[in-house]
Design an enzyme around this catalytic site. Structure first.
Site, PDB file in Angstrom:
ATOM      1  N   LYS A  30     -12.166  39.864  16.964  1.00  0.00           N
ATOM      2  CA  LYS A  30     -11.355  38.657  16.855  1.00  0.00           C
ATOM      3  C   LYS A  30     -10.925  38.300  15.387  1.00  0.00           C
ATOM      4  O   LYS A  30      -9.780  37.872  15.389  1.00  0.00           O
ATOM      5  CB  LYS A  30     -12.021  37.278  17.649  1.00  0.00           C
ATOM      6  CG  LYS A  30     -12.305  37.699  18.812  1.00  0.00           C
ATOM      7  CD  LYS A  30     -10.937  36.933  19.772  1.00  0.00           C
ATOM      8  CE  LYS A  30     -11.162  36.649  21.259  1.00  0.00           C
ATOM      9  NZ  LYS A  30      -9.955  36.324  21.803  1.00  0.00           N
TER      10      LYS A  30
ATOM     11  N   GLU B  29     -16.539  31.897  21.572  1.00  0.00           N
ATOM     12  CA  GLU B  29     -16.039  33.184  22.222  1.00  0.00           C
ATOM     13  C   GLU B  29     -17.162  33.817  23.273  1.00  0.00           C
ATOM     14  O   GLU B  29     -18.168  34.023  22.817  1.00  0.00           O
ATOM     15  CB  GLU B  29     -15.767  34.205  21.254  1.00  0.00           C
ATOM     16  CG  GLU B  29     -14.796  35.490  21.744  1.00  0.00           C
ATOM     17  CD  GLU B  29     -13.527  35.148  22.436  1.00  0.00           C
ATOM     18  OE1 GLU B  29     -13.423  35.812  23.171  1.00  0.00           O
ATOM     19  OE2 GLU B  29     -13.060  34.336  21.821  1.00  0.00           O
ATOM     20  N   ASP B  30     -16.663  34.003  24.444  1.00  0.00           N
ATOM     21  CA  ASP B  30     -17.453  34.411  25.262  1.00  0.00           C
ATOM     22  C   ASP B  30     -18.728  33.868  25.915  1.00  0.00           C
ATOM     23  O   ASP B  30     -19.821  34.648  25.756  1.00  0.00           O
ATOM     24  CB  ASP B  30     -17.497  36.110  25.073  1.00  0.00           C
ATOM     25  CG  ASP B  30     -16.293  36.884  25.372  1.00  0.00           C
ATOM     26  OD1 ASP B  30     -15.353  36.432  26.092  1.00  0.00           O
ATOM     27  OD2 ASP B  30     -15.988  38.193  25.013  1.00  0.00           O
TER      28      ASP B  30
ATOM     29  N   TYR C 176      -9.666  45.588  19.278  1.00  0.00           N
ATOM     30  CA  TYR C 176      -9.853  44.320  20.084  1.00  0.00           C
ATOM     31  C   TYR C 176      -9.854  44.893  21.489  1.00  0.00           C
ATOM     32  O   TYR C 176     -10.239  46.084  21.701  1.00  0.00           O
ATOM     33  CB  TYR C 176      -8.557  43.537  20.005  1.00  0.00           C
ATOM     34  CG  TYR C 176      -8.713  42.099  20.568  1.00  0.00           C
ATOM     35  CD1 TYR C 176     -10.117  41.430  20.596  1.00  0.00           C
ATOM     36  CD2 TYR C 176      -7.454  41.791  21.245  1.00  0.00           C
ATOM     37  CE1 TYR C 176      -9.756  40.166  21.489  1.00  0.00           C
ATOM     38  CE2 TYR C 176      -7.580  40.616  21.808  1.00  0.00           C
ATOM     39  CZ  TYR C 176      -8.721  39.666  22.003  1.00  0.00           C
ATOM     40  OH  TYR C 176      -8.834  38.568  22.604  1.00  0.00           O
TER      41      TYR C 176
ATOM     42  N   ASN D 256      -2.251  38.713  26.468  1.00  0.00           N
ATOM     43  CA  ASN D 256      -3.367  38.827  25.728  1.00  0.00           C
ATOM     44  C   ASN D 256      -3.648  37.334  24.810  1.00  0.00           C
ATOM     45  O   ASN D 256      -2.559  37.045  24.255  1.00  0.00           O
ATOM     46  CB  ASN D 256      -3.531  40.045  24.731  1.00  0.00           C
ATOM     47  CG  ASN D 256      -4.916  40.339  24.462  1.00  0.00           C
ATOM     48  OD1 ASN D 256      -5.482  39.500  23.545  1.00  0.00           O
ATOM     49  ND2 ASN D 256      -5.550  41.398  25.028  1.00  0.00           N
TER      50      ASN D 256
ATOM     51  N   ASP E  15     -11.769  29.982  23.101  1.00  0.00           N
ATOM     52  CA  ASP E  15     -10.685  30.909  23.259  1.00  0.00           C
ATOM     53  C   ASP E  15     -10.629  31.098  24.555  1.00  0.00           C
ATOM     54  O   ASP E  15      -9.354  31.278  25.307  1.00  0.00           O
ATOM     55  CB  ASP E  15     -10.692  32.144  22.221  1.00  0.00           C
ATOM     56  CG  ASP E  15      -9.569  32.712  22.617  1.00  0.00           C
ATOM     57  OD1 ASP E  15      -8.357  32.251  22.571  1.00  0.00           O
ATOM     58  OD2 ASP E  15      -9.419  34.115  22.769  1.00  0.00           O
ATOM     59  N   ASP E  16     -11.735  31.141  25.348  1.00  0.00           N
ATOM     60  CA  ASP E  16     -11.744  31.698  26.750  1.00  0.00           C
ATOM     61  C   ASP E  16     -11.329  30.466  27.733  1.00  0.00           C
ATOM     62  O   ASP E  16     -10.379  30.649  28.728  1.00  0.00           O
ATOM     63  CB  ASP E  16     -13.241  32.084  27.201  1.00  0.00           C
ATOM     64  CG  ASP E  16     -13.980  33.081  26.367  1.00  0.00           C
ATOM     65  OD1 ASP E  16     -13.315  34.230  26.344  1.00  0.00           O
ATOM     66  OD2 ASP E  16     -14.802  32.809  25.489  1.00  0.00           O
TER      67      ASP E  16
ATOM     68  N   ARG F 119     -21.472  36.561  27.986  1.00  0.00           N
ATOM     69  CA  ARG F 119     -20.291  37.089  28.869  1.00  0.00           C
ATOM     70  C   ARG F 119     -19.528  37.796  28.093  1.00  0.00           C
ATOM     71  O   ARG F 119     -18.239  37.023  27.960  1.00  0.00           O
ATOM     72  CB  ARG F 119     -19.778  35.620  29.667  1.00  0.00           C
ATOM     73  CG  ARG F 119     -18.936  36.019  30.970  1.00  0.00           C
ATOM     74  CD  ARG F 119     -17.993  34.764  31.124  1.00  0.00           C
ATOM     75  NE  ARG F 119     -17.050  34.537  30.188  1.00  0.00           N
ATOM     76  CZ  ARG F 119     -15.748  35.297  29.754  1.00  0.00           C
ATOM     77  NH1 ARG F 119     -15.557  36.113  30.534  1.00  0.00           N
ATOM     78  NH2 ARG F 119     -15.169  34.761  28.802  1.00  0.00           N
TER      79      ARG F 119
END
Length: 618
Positions: A209, A280-281, A138, A504, A303-304, A191
């Site tokens: 993840k 995610e991202d 990760y 985190n 999650d972001d 991103r």
């Protein structure tokens, strides 16, 4: 109480205990009852889901036509791990592609090869050495992996949906071999961490993840699915790279983009109606829009936006405790936030809701909470005087006249804002490495807090707003420091240690996912995310918090995850959203006491044990 009533009560309690013990079903009993396989010989050895290597017993070798295909010595899993760890230390240097290849990437290569060969042993190694290897699978190493993914690609892991597959996704999902999938992590690569648009290389973050979902939450690895949605890339370097594995075209925009994501969501929830999808991202402009579009229709979260916010809130509440104050004093904290992307706005919204809830959840409470934040982006302080304010940041724009009274104006620099506001917390979610310069940290000396907090939360390490060493060397030992990527504790001399807390997302998202799965809730509510954050904030003992330790060590991750999952389930029950899981229906789940609920969660966490394999012809 009569004997009959006593017997009936004992019978019900026994039934409940049997029920939550048997509720292990697929996710745990797969390792304790024989597993039926439809392959033998080399096909078994080449399948990482079932391969045991030298751990196959002689009986299994005969049953599965493996005798003679393996060395004669039978090893147990502990001996295999010992052999692997010895080889790992020896091969780390040899695996490097020259001096420019970081040692962490060499470790990732070796672990990835093990993952390709023997999935059970891979997770056994990962869980047993989670503190050492979480930063490898990760953040921060996963950032390097994503940047170099075309060169590192050896065998496919997960699924790839692209804009070229429009109209075909409903049939494509049936290409995945698992009959049931519990957890999907999906990205569009736009991103990745703080590294920008990495296109199809972003699949690495989905894989990383899900490794943590397995290691921390005990989600069965045969029931997870990493997904990449390739809608092109705006990264000119990738568009010109002849070895790039993704679509070499600019990203889809507007309705065309939405149509692709819509089709994907419909396809996966048609095949697997109870799956949980973690986004995610995704770049900010899509992260919020897609979250609002799907959150009340599907079991999904971002999650972001939501995970980062939860971890930050847990840290902020911990910072309040570290000052010797109750968590209910949180609404009094003055917070300067550097960064107004999806993560920054997600934290702001969640922090505002948390403060408002503590103040009574009235309109006045929301206004009071909103006044505790000063947001600085690439253009400086955001005020109502700015043209074309991002709609998501609009609620946090400061009033122009109010700022003038504070000696600030639209676009004021970060150091100016810190100097005038004298905040309790400086929170970095900017993805700009070194943003908390010496001048900014010096300005934090004027904080009105008895113990100011510096949160440099951007990932990977090179994007951290400052290092732990920089913060403690300038501000001394009477601060709270947290970061997104790991830093070593700082030796301050005279026996004093500056504790670096890694804030985190891995503390929260595995427990949120597991809790949603085991509760059977149809949606992921704000209340569940809040319960998860508060559970994490309360996890550390008073003694630890007063030492400046606000996040637990990664070594406790499975225990943390278990407790957060239980907190999510309890919130689902409170909100009357619980639906049950497998044999444990909603009615029975609601009856579990604290101890029984924890046992229910633990019994449904997969552990990497080799099952007995039995061959059956198709």
């Amino acid at each position: 109480m009569g004997i009959g009533n006593t017997l009936r009560l004992s019978s019900r309690m026994l039934h409940r205990r049997i029920l939550y013990s048997s509720a292990r079903s697929f996710t745990t009993t797969e390792g304790h009852r024989p597993t039926i396989v439809h392959k033998r010989s080399l096909d078994i050895l080449h399948d990482p889901w079932f391969n045991k290597g030298t751990a196959f017993t002689m009986t299994e070798r005969d049953r599965l036509d493996l005798r003679g295909l393996l060395p004669p010595s039978v090893m147990d899993s502990e001996q295999q791990i010992q052999r692997f760890m010895t080889d790992l230390k020896r091969l780390e240097e040899q695996a490097r592609d020259g001096p420019s290849d970081p040692n962490a990437l060499a470790k990732w290569r070796i672990l990835n090869r093990l993952h390709d060969r023997n999935e059970t042993m891979y997770y056994k190694v990962l869980i047993a050495n989670i503190e050492e290897y979480a930063p490898i699978v990760y953040t921060p190493t996963v950032g390097l992996v994503c940047q170099n993914y075309s060169g590192l690609f050896r065998r496919p892991r997960g699924m790839y949906f692209s804009s070229e597959d429009r109209g075909e996704m409903m049939s494509m999902v049936y290409n995945w071999p698992a009959e049931q999938v519990d957890m999907i992590v999906v990205t569009d690569g736009s991103r990745i961490l703080g590294l920008g648009d990495l296109g199809i290389h972003g699949i690495g973050i989905s894989v990383g993840k899900l490794d943590l979902y397995v290691a921390a939450a005990g989600i069965n690895p045969q029931r997870v699915l990493p997904v990449m949605i390739d809608v092109g890339t705006n990264n000119e370097k990738l568009l010109k790279d002849p070895l790039y594995l993704g679509l070499q075209q600019h990203r889809l925009e507007n309705d065309e983009y939405i149509e692709v994501i819509d089709e994907f969501m419909e396809a996966v929830f048609t095949r697997w109606p109870h799956v949980i999808v973690q986004f995610e991202d995704f770049q900010s402009k899509w992260a919020f829009k897609l979250l609002q579009r799907y959150r009340n229709r599907y079991r999904m979260f971002n999650d972001d936006v939501q995970g980062t916010a939860g971890v930050a809130i847990a840290g902020l509440l911990g910072a309040v405790r570290a000052q010797g104050r109750p968590m209910l004093d949180f609404p009094k904290m003055k917070i300067v936030v550097a960064g107004a992307g999806s993560a920054g706005i997600g934290v702001l919204n969640t922090a505002r809701k948390t403060m408002a809830r503590m103040l009574g959840n009235t309109e006045t409470a929301f206004e009071s909470a909103q006044s505790q934040f000063w947001v600085v982006d690439a253009q400086g302080l955001i005020t109502e005087g700015r043209d074309n304010i991002d709609p998501e940041a609009q609620p946090f724009a400061r009033k122009t006249k109010e700022m003038e009274r504070q000696g600030l104006k639209e676009g004021a620099s970060l150091v100016e804002v810190v100097r005038e506001v004298k905040p309790d917390v400086l929170l970095g979610l900017s993805a700009v490495g070194g943003l908390f310069s010496k001048e900014v940290l010096e300005a934090m000396k004027g904080s009105t807090s008895t113990r100011p907090a510096i949160f440099a939360m951007s990932n990977p390490t090179k994007n951290a707003e400052c290092t732990a060493q920089e913060a403690f060397s300038i501000l001394g030992d009477n601060i709270i420091f947290a970061s997104g990527s790991p830093f070593k504790n700082v030796d301050l001399g005279n026996g004093h240690v500056g504790h670096c807390n890694q804030g985190n997302n891995m503390y929260l998202f595995p427990g949120i996912g597991l809790g949603v799965l085991l509760s059977g809730t149809p949606i992921v509510s704000d209340g569940m995310l809040q319960a998860a954050a508060e559970c994490l904030a309360a996890y550390m003992s008073e003694e630890e918090v007063l030492k400046g330790i606000i996040y637990p060590p990664i070594s406790r991750i499975r225990d943390i995850t278990k407790r957060i999952a239980a907190a999510v389930i309890k919130e689902a029950i409170e909100e009357d959203l619980v639906g049950g899981y497998r044999e444990m229906d909603a009615r029975e789940l609601k009856k579990l006491n604290e101890e029984e609920l924890m046992a229910y969660v633990e019994n449904n966490m997969w552990s990497p044990e080799y099952p007995t394999l039995v061959y059956k012809d198709d």
